[in-house]
Design a protein around this motif. Sequence first.
Motif, PDB file in Angstrom:
ATOM      1  N   THR A 131       0.848  -1.191   0.000  1.00  9.96           N
ATOM      2  CA  THR A 131       0.000   0.000   0.000  1.00  9.96           C
ATOM      3  C   THR A 131       0.883   1.240   0.000  1.00  9.96           C
ATOM      4  O   THR A 131       1.972   1.232   0.565  1.00  9.96           O
ATOM      5  CB  THR A 131      -0.946   0.018   1.222  1.00  9.96           C
ATOM      6  OG1 THR A 131      -0.176  -0.213   2.399  1.00  9.96           O
ATOM      7  CG2 THR A 131      -2.020  -1.032   1.106  1.00  9.96           C
ATOM      8  N   LYS A 132       0.394   2.289  -0.625  1.00 13.20           N
ATOM      9  CA  LYS A 132       1.177   3.526  -0.740  1.00 13.20           C
ATOM     10  C   LYS A 132       0.990   4.441   0.468  1.00 13.20           C
ATOM     11  O   LYS A 132       1.877   5.211   0.797  1.00 13.20           O
ATOM     12  CB  LYS A 132       0.795   4.266  -2.024  1.00 13.20           C
ATOM     13  CG  LYS A 132       1.225   3.520  -3.273  1.00 13.20           C
ATOM     14  CD  LYS A 132       0.818   4.259  -4.529  1.00 13.20           C
ATOM     15  CE  LYS A 132       1.201   3.461  -5.770  1.00 13.20           C
ATOM     16  NZ  LYS A 132       0.667   4.052  -6.994  1.00 13.20           N
ATOM     17  N   ALA A 133      -0.150   4.383   1.115  1.00 10.04           N
ATOM     18  CA  ALA A 133      -0.438   5.246   2.265  1.00 10.04           C
ATOM     19  C   ALA A 133       0.334   4.774   3.493  1.00 10.04           C
ATOM     20  O   ALA A 133       0.841   3.648   3.534  1.00 10.04           O
ATOM     21  CB  ALA A 133      -1.942   5.216   2.564  1.00 10.04           C
ATOM     22  N   VAL A 134       0.408   5.618   4.492  1.00  9.71           N
ATOM     23  CA  VAL A 134       0.921   5.217   5.803  1.00  9.71           C
ATOM     24  C   VAL A 134      -0.011   4.111   6.290  1.00  9.71           C
ATOM     25  O   VAL A 134      -1.227   4.298   6.363  1.00  9.71           O
ATOM     26  CB  VAL A 134       0.918   6.409   6.787  1.00  9.71           C
ATOM     27  CG1 VAL A 134       1.301   5.954   8.182  1.00  9.71           C
ATOM     28  CG2 VAL A 134       1.844   7.509   6.282  1.00  9.71           C
ATOM     29  N   ALA A 135       0.563   2.944   6.612  1.00 11.43           N
ATOM     30  CA  ALA A 135      -0.275   1.761   6.839  1.00 11.43           C
ATOM     31  C   ALA A 135      -0.023   1.096   8.189  1.00 11.43           C
ATOM     32  O   ALA A 135       1.122   0.977   8.630  1.00 11.43           O
ATOM     33  CB  ALA A 135      -0.029   0.747   5.726  1.00 11.43           C
ATOM     34  N   ILE A 136      -1.128   0.664   8.811  1.00 16.70           N
ATOM     35  CA  ILE A 136      -1.047  -0.192   9.998  1.00 16.70           C
ATOM     36  C   ILE A 136      -2.082  -1.305   9.877  1.00 16.70           C
ATOM     37  O   ILE A 136      -3.080  -1.169   9.168  1.00 16.70           O
ATOM     38  CB  ILE A 136      -1.267   0.570  11.331  1.00 16.70           C
ATOM     39  CG1 ILE A 136      -2.657   1.203  11.401  1.00 16.70           C
ATOM     40  CG2 ILE A 136      -0.154   1.582  11.566  1.00 16.70           C
ATOM     41  CD1 ILE A 136      -3.022   1.780  12.763  1.00 16.70           C
ATOM     42  N   LEU A 137      -1.797  -2.403  10.571  1.00 19.63           N
ATOM     43  CA  LEU A 137      -2.739  -3.507  10.665  1.00 19.63           C
ATOM     44  C   LEU A 137      -3.002  -3.716  12.155  1.00 19.63           C
ATOM     45  O   LEU A 137      -2.076  -3.959  12.923  1.00 19.63           O
ATOM     46  CB  LEU A 137      -2.170  -4.774  10.034  1.00 19.63           C
ATOM     47  CG  LEU A 137      -3.136  -5.957   9.925  1.00 19.63           C
ATOM     48  CD1 LEU A 137      -2.839  -6.764   8.669  1.00 19.63           C
ATOM     49  CD2 LEU A 137      -3.088  -6.839  11.154  1.00 19.63           C
ATOM     50  N   VAL A 138      -4.249  -3.575  12.556  1.00 17.91           N
ATOM     51  CA  VAL A 138      -4.644  -3.669  13.959  1.00 17.91           C
ATOM     52  C   VAL A 138      -5.182  -5.066  14.247  1.00 17.91           C
ATOM     53  O   VAL A 138      -6.127  -5.513  13.603  1.00 17.91           O
ATOM     54  CB  VAL A 138      -5.731  -2.616  14.300  1.00 17.91           C
ATOM     55  CG1 VAL A 138      -6.136  -2.707  15.761  1.00 17.91           C
ATOM     56  CG2 VAL A 138      -5.260  -1.212  13.946  1.00 17.91           C
ATOM     57  N   GLU A 139      -4.559  -5.746  15.203  1.00 13.49           N
ATOM     58  CA  GLU A 139      -5.061  -7.028  15.706  1.00 13.49           C
ATOM     59  C   GLU A 139      -5.842  -6.701  16.980  1.00 13.49           C
ATOM     60  O   GLU A 139      -5.260  -6.502  18.049  1.00 13.49           O
ATOM     61  CB  GLU A 139      -3.907  -7.992  16.001  1.00 13.49           C
ATOM     62  CG  GLU A 139      -3.137  -8.435  14.775  1.00 13.49           C
ATOM     63  CD  GLU A 139      -3.821  -9.523  13.968  1.00 13.49           C
ATOM     64  OE1 GLU A 139      -4.997  -9.855  14.230  1.00 13.49           O
ATOM     65  OE2 GLU A 139      -3.164 -10.059  13.052  1.00 13.49           O
ATOM     66  N   LEU A 140      -7.163  -6.605  16.844  1.00 14.06           N
ATOM     67  CA  LEU A 140      -8.022  -6.112  17.922  1.00 14.06           C
ATOM     68  C   LEU A 140      -7.888  -6.902  19.217  1.00 14.06           C
ATOM     69  O   LEU A 140      -7.749  -6.323  20.292  1.00 14.06           O
ATOM     70  CB  LEU A 140      -9.489  -6.151  17.480  1.00 14.06           C
ATOM     71  CG  LEU A 140      -9.874  -5.310  16.277  1.00 14.06           C
ATOM     72  CD1 LEU A 140     -11.278  -5.661  15.824  1.00 14.06           C
ATOM     73  CD2 LEU A 140      -9.760  -3.829  16.608  1.00 14.06           C
ATOM     74  N   ALA A 141      -8.025  -8.198  19.131  1.00  8.72           N
ATOM     75  CA  ALA A 141      -7.999  -9.099  20.288  1.00  8.72           C
ATOM     76  C   ALA A 141      -8.031 -10.513  19.722  1.00  8.72           C
ATOM     77  O   ALA A 141      -8.118 -10.695  18.509  1.00  8.72           O
ATOM     78  CB  ALA A 141      -9.208  -8.843  21.188  1.00  8.72           C
ATOM     79  N   PHE A 142      -7.995 -11.503  20.604  1.00 12.20           N
ATOM     80  CA  PHE A 142      -7.995 -12.896  20.158  1.00 12.20           C
ATOM     81  C   PHE A 142      -9.417 -13.443  20.088  1.00 12.20           C
ATOM     82  O   PHE A 142     -10.067 -13.618  21.112  1.00 12.20           O
ATOM     83  CB  PHE A 142      -7.134 -13.765  21.079  1.00 12.20           C
ATOM     84  CG  PHE A 142      -5.681 -13.685  20.775  1.00 12.20           C
ATOM     85  CD1 PHE A 142      -5.045 -14.680  20.045  1.00 12.20           C
ATOM     86  CD2 PHE A 142      -4.930 -12.595  21.201  1.00 12.20           C
ATOM     87  CE1 PHE A 142      -3.694 -14.600  19.741  1.00 12.20           C
ATOM     88  CE2 PHE A 142      -3.578 -12.504  20.919  1.00 12.20           C
ATOM     89  CZ  PHE A 142      -2.961 -13.505  20.190  1.00 12.20           C
TER      90      PHE A 142
END
Length: 172
Positions: A131-142
């Motif tokens: 991805t070109k944008a500033v990117a994060i992937l959030v792992e909310l919880a289990f």
Amino acid sequence: MKIFINAGHGGTDPGAVSKKGTKEADITKKVSSLLACQLIQKGFNIEFFQQKKSFTEVSEAENASKSDLFISIHCNSWTDKKANGVEVLHYPTSTKGIKLARLVQNELVEATTLKDRGVKARSDLHVLRRTKAVAILVELAFISNPEEEKLLLEEPKIFADAIAEGIKKYFN
């Protein structure tokens, strides 16, 4: 500012599925929808996307959107039902991604009181790498942890509010 929100998994890919049958794709869609509403109320331009066929669609859609931020929402899962906590992933060389990840992680830990699994660099994830944008992937919880699954199902707004607050702090 334009923010691209990706509800993880979808279409024929349910993502992780709990012992009770809760699908990650359903949780991520709910939290992502709440997050989109929050951010629209704060004046952000939002593009919402959940894959239909393949995860590669996500980066293609984000790149075409010309967004400033890319937020991908997921649930963690593990074979041990005691695994717990929240974490945020970023691409290793993205200093802006690291900053955003830290802000969102801090808000999630404070809002949910779940275990702080930290901010982690991941170069192997397509959505962070392509991805070109500033990117994060959030792992909310289990989703595999019965207590955390219950929180995800009953209190999705807590997660959306925390992510929105982290994004707000990123721009301040």
